[in-house]
Structures are given as structure tokens and as C-alpha cells.
Design a protein around this motif. Structure first.
Motif, PDB file in Angstrom:
ATOM      1  N   GLN A 131       2.806  10.903 -16.809  1.00 13.28           N
ATOM      2  CA  GLN A 131       1.564  10.425 -17.006  1.00 13.28           C
ATOM      3  C   GLN A 131       1.133   9.187 -16.540  1.00 13.28           C
ATOM      4  OE1 GLN A 131      -0.748  12.426 -18.739  1.00 13.28           O
ATOM      5  NE2 GLN A 131       0.887  13.944 -18.449  1.00 13.28           N
ATOM      6  N   LEU A 132      -0.070   8.817 -16.169  1.00  8.95           N
ATOM      7  CA  LEU A 132      -0.576   7.713 -15.438  1.00  8.95           C
ATOM      8  C   LEU A 132      -0.317   6.504 -16.588  1.00  8.95           C
ATOM      9  CD1 LEU A 132      -1.988   6.239 -13.276  1.00  8.95           C
ATOM     10  CD2 LEU A 132      -4.345   6.506 -14.381  1.00  8.95           C
ATOM     11  N   ALA A 133       0.250   5.299 -16.227  1.00  8.10           N
ATOM     12  CA  ALA A 133       0.727   4.276 -16.720  1.00  8.10           C
ATOM     13  C   ALA A 133      -0.382   3.130 -16.391  1.00  8.10           C
ATOM     14  CB  ALA A 133       2.038   4.147 -16.912  1.00  8.10           C
ATOM     15  N   ALA A 134      -0.468   3.083 -14.940  1.00  7.82           N
ATOM     16  CA  ALA A 134      -1.192   1.836 -14.544  1.00  7.82           C
ATOM     17  C   ALA A 134      -1.767   2.064 -13.075  1.00  7.82           C
ATOM     18  CB  ALA A 134      -0.377   0.761 -14.551  1.00  7.82           C
ATOM     19  N   PHE A 135      -2.532   1.264 -12.775  1.00  8.43           N
ATOM     20  CA  PHE A 135      -2.991   1.304 -11.258  1.00  8.43           C
ATOM     21  C   PHE A 135      -3.182  -0.141 -10.914  1.00  8.43           C
ATOM     22  CE2 PHE A 135      -6.576   1.859 -13.591  1.00  8.43           C
ATOM     23  CZ  PHE A 135      -7.643   1.192 -12.861  1.00  8.43           C
ATOM     24  N   LEU A 136      -3.255  -0.287  -9.412  1.00  5.86           N
ATOM     25  CA  LEU A 136      -3.767  -1.548  -8.634  1.00  5.86           C
ATOM     26  C   LEU A 136      -4.277  -1.095  -7.418  1.00  5.86           C
ATOM     27  CD1 LEU A 136      -1.873  -5.046  -8.304  1.00  5.86           C
ATOM     28  CD2 LEU A 136      -2.898  -3.789  -6.456  1.00  5.86           C
ATOM     29  N   ILE A 137      -5.688  -1.541  -7.331  1.00  9.57           N
ATOM     30  CA  ILE A 137      -6.307  -1.286  -6.259  1.00  9.57           C
ATOM     31  C   ILE A 137      -6.522  -2.539  -5.422  1.00  9.57           C
ATOM     32  CG2 ILE A 137      -8.476  -0.598  -5.127  1.00  9.57           C
ATOM     33  CD1 ILE A 137      -6.844   1.530  -6.620  1.00  9.57           C
ATOM     34  N   GLY A 138      -5.815  -2.822  -4.260  1.00 14.56           N
ATOM     35  CA  GLY A 138      -6.160  -4.088  -3.500  1.00 14.56           C
ATOM     36  C   GLY A 138      -6.140  -3.469  -1.940  1.00 14.56           C
ATOM     37  N   PHE A 139      -6.562  -4.623  -1.083  1.00 14.51           N
ATOM     38  CA  PHE A 139      -6.685  -4.181   0.244  1.00 14.51           C
ATOM     39  C   PHE A 139      -6.570  -5.857   1.014  1.00 14.51           C
ATOM     40  CE2 PHE A 139     -10.973  -4.814  -1.588  1.00 14.51           C
ATOM     41  CZ  PHE A 139     -11.426  -5.945  -0.772  1.00 14.51           C
ATOM     42  N   LEU A 140      -6.273  -5.486   2.128  1.00 11.55           N
ATOM     43  CA  LEU A 140      -6.323  -6.839   3.154  1.00 11.55           C
ATOM     44  C   LEU A 140      -7.581  -6.943   3.912  1.00 11.55           C
ATOM     45  CD1 LEU A 140      -2.932  -5.353   5.462  1.00 11.55           C
ATOM     46  CD2 LEU A 140      -2.990  -6.847   3.174  1.00 11.55           C
ATOM     47  N   SER A 141      -8.012  -8.229   3.717  1.00 14.11           N
ATOM     48  CA  SER A 141      -9.091  -8.807   4.178  1.00 14.11           C
ATOM     49  C   SER A 141      -9.344  -8.466   5.476  1.00 14.11           C
ATOM     50  CB  SER A 141      -9.350 -10.252   3.939  1.00 14.11           C
ATOM     51  OG  SER A 141     -10.656 -10.822   4.380  1.00 14.11           O
ATOM     52  N   GLN A 142     -10.469  -7.878   5.682  1.00 15.43           N
ATOM     53  CA  GLN A 142     -11.034  -7.658   7.100  1.00 15.43           C
ATOM     54  C   GLN A 142     -11.868  -9.000   7.630  1.00 15.43           C
ATOM     55  OE1 GLN A 142     -10.496  -4.371   8.624  1.00 15.43           O
ATOM     56  NE2 GLN A 142      -9.162  -4.560   6.752  1.00 15.43           N
ATOM     57  N   THR A 143     -12.038  -9.894   6.805  1.00 16.75           N
ATOM     58  CA  THR A 143     -12.851 -11.140   7.249  1.00 16.75           C
ATOM     59  C   THR A 143     -11.740 -12.153   7.530  1.00 16.75           C
ATOM     60  OG1 THR A 143     -14.533 -10.450   5.877  1.00 16.75           O
ATOM     61  CG2 THR A 143     -14.508 -12.720   6.514  1.00 16.75           C
ATOM     62  N   ASP A 144     -10.816 -12.678   6.734  1.00 16.18           N
ATOM     63  CA  ASP A 144      -9.805 -13.563   6.922  1.00 16.18           C
ATOM     64  C   ASP A 144      -8.316 -12.878   6.890  1.00 16.18           C
ATOM     65  OD1 ASP A 144      -8.062 -15.598   6.354  1.00 16.18           O
ATOM     66  OD2 ASP A 144      -9.486 -16.692   5.036  1.00 16.18           O
ATOM     67  N   PRO A 145      -7.795 -13.231   8.082  1.00 15.42           N
ATOM     68  CA  PRO A 145      -6.284 -12.490   8.383  1.00 15.42           C
ATOM     69  C   PRO A 145      -5.418 -13.122   7.675  1.00 15.42           C
ATOM     70  CG  PRO A 145      -7.000 -13.891  10.018  1.00 15.42           C
ATOM     71  CD  PRO A 145      -8.328 -13.721   9.250  1.00 15.42           C
ATOM     72  N   ASP A 146      -5.607 -13.982   6.858  1.00 18.44           N
ATOM     73  CA  ASP A 146      -4.655 -14.825   5.988  1.00 18.44           C
ATOM     74  C   ASP A 146      -4.524 -14.175   4.448  1.00 18.44           C
ATOM     75  OD1 ASP A 146      -3.781 -16.259   7.840  1.00 18.44           O
ATOM     76  OD2 ASP A 146      -5.242 -18.030   7.509  1.00 18.44           O
ATOM     77  N   GLU A 147      -5.666 -13.295   4.127  1.00 14.57           N
ATOM     78  CA  GLU A 147      -5.798 -13.129   2.712  1.00 14.57           C
ATOM     79  C   GLU A 147      -5.873 -11.630   2.696  1.00 14.57           C
ATOM     80  OE1 GLU A 147      -9.589 -14.835   1.434  1.00 14.57           O
ATOM     81  OE2 GLU A 147      -8.758 -16.935   1.613  1.00 14.57           O
ATOM     82  N   ALA A 148      -5.507 -11.419   1.174  1.00  9.48           N
ATOM     83  CA  ALA A 148      -5.669  -9.968   0.700  1.00  9.48           C
ATOM     84  C   ALA A 148      -6.336 -10.322  -0.751  1.00  9.48           C
ATOM     85  CB  ALA A 148      -4.216  -9.717   0.415  1.00  9.48           C
ATOM     86  N   TYR A 149      -6.907  -9.143  -1.220  1.00  6.09           N
ATOM     87  CA  TYR A 149      -7.824  -9.158  -2.499  1.00  6.09           C
ATOM     88  C   TYR A 149      -7.404  -8.144  -3.218  1.00  6.09           C
ATOM     89  CZ  TYR A 149     -11.891  -9.284  -5.084  1.00  6.09           C
ATOM     90  OH  TYR A 149     -12.809  -9.510  -6.312  1.00  6.09           O
ATOM     91  N   ILE A 150      -7.178  -8.308  -4.655  1.00  3.22           N
ATOM     92  CA  ILE A 150      -7.041  -7.554  -5.607  1.00  3.22           C
ATOM     93  C   ILE A 150      -8.344  -7.223  -6.197  1.00  3.22           C
ATOM     94  CG2 ILE A 150      -5.745  -6.780  -7.957  1.00  3.22           C
ATOM     95  CD1 ILE A 150      -3.483  -8.678  -6.801  1.00  3.22           C
ATOM     96  N   HIS A 151      -8.754  -5.859  -6.121  1.00  4.74           N
ATOM     97  CA  HIS A 151     -10.080  -5.507  -6.554  1.00  4.74           C
ATOM     98  C   HIS A 151      -9.854  -4.976  -8.191  1.00  4.74           C
ATOM     99  CE1 HIS A 151     -14.033  -3.504  -6.882  1.00  4.74           C
ATOM    100  NE2 HIS A 151     -13.592  -2.414  -7.242  1.00  4.74           N
ATOM    101  N   PHE A 152      -8.922  -4.311  -8.621  1.00  7.39           N
ATOM    102  CA  PHE A 152      -9.114  -3.601  -9.950  1.00  7.39           C
ATOM    103  C   PHE A 152      -7.698  -3.275 -10.405  1.00  7.39           C
ATOM    104  CE2 PHE A 152     -12.740  -1.866 -12.519  1.00  7.39           C
ATOM    105  CZ  PHE A 152     -12.048  -1.147 -13.669  1.00  7.39           C
TER     106      PHE A 152
END
Length: 149
Positions: free
Chosen positions: A52-73
């Protein structure tokens, strides 16, 4: 607990629970299916021993700043909260962001969500500021950043 990369097929499982996990608040519009299609490599789901689904994380690597990543939800089912699962998801994202050459991770949360603010601070995030009307009128957000080492 199995943590793996999210897949497009996980969208229905997540979207079917997200409003209930937020106490009936309508959170589903913040999580369109495109995140499961275009950000599989930096998004995760955790299934419990019964599958059963217990958790999730939605994130991505920034397309604007090559030093950054972002956690959305991020969401953890009420019955799995407090056991470190959220931290495990974040650590997995941090590892993948580092491997991609990212040195900073950003995310936002509501200043009214004191539990989320405390959680992010415990993970080493720093609050840069509260941005008024960030997500529309009356939708203030705490802007967090974490330096990866």
C-alpha cells in the motif's frame, strides 16, 4: 518499506489519497499528472509491507539554475508519520540531486503549517523569507533552501 522512483502508473494511487491525507483539503490540483510523467527520475513512492502507498515525494532538477533542485510536493500517510519515512524520502532526493551536481535544494511551505516548518528546519533547511501572495492572493509561503554538502 520499499522506496522506488515514481512512475506514471503511480499517479492514480497518489491522487486518490492526497486529499484525505490533508484532512479533506483539496490538494489534488497542486499535483498534476505531468510530475509523474516528466520527473520519474527525481520523484519517489514508498510502499509498505502490504504494497500500500505509504508516502511520496515529487521533485525535479531546476531547468533554470544548474546548481539547484526543487521539492514540489511530499506526502506521508497519517499511519506512517513520525517514523522517519519523510526524512528517508528527502535523503534519497538529496543523494540524487548531489549525483546530478546540484548543491542546493529549495522548497516552500505554508507559514501556518508549523509541523512542516519544523520538519524542514530539522532537515537543515533555512528559511530565506516569507513571501506574501507567493501562490496567489493570500497564499503566503516560507521559502526554504538547503545547501548540500
Amino acid at each position: 518499506m520499499e522506496i522506488r522512483h515514481a512512475e506514471p502508473a503511480d499517479y492514480g494511487r497518489v491522487i486518490g489519497r492526497v486529499n484525505a491525507w490533508w484532512g479533506g483539503r483539496d490538494m489534488a490540483p497542486m499535483l498534476p499528472q505531468l510530475f509523474f510523467v516528466h520527473f520519474e527520475g527525481t520523484s519517489y513512492v514508498a510502499d509498505d509491507e502490504e504494497g500500500q502507498l505509504a508516502a511520496f515525494l515529487i521533485g525535479f532538477l531546476s531547468q533554470t539554475d544548474p546548481d539547484e533542485a526543487y521539492i514540489h510536493f511530499v506526502g506521508v500517510s497519517p499511519e506512517h508519520r513520525g517514523g522517519g519515512l519523510g526524512r528517508q524520502l528527502y535523503e534519497r532526493f538529496f543523494d540524487d540531486a548531489r549525483a546530478a551536481g546540484r548543491t542546493r535544494v529549495r522548497c516552500v511551505t505554508s507559514p501556518a503549517n508549523e509541523g512542516s516548518v519544523a520538519f524542514h528546519e530539522a532537515l537543515g533547511f533555512t528559511s530565506e523569507r516569507v513571501a506574501h501572495d507567493y501562490d496567489g492572493p493570500g497564499e503566503d509561503r516560507v521559502l526554504f533552501v538547503k545547501t548540500l554538502v
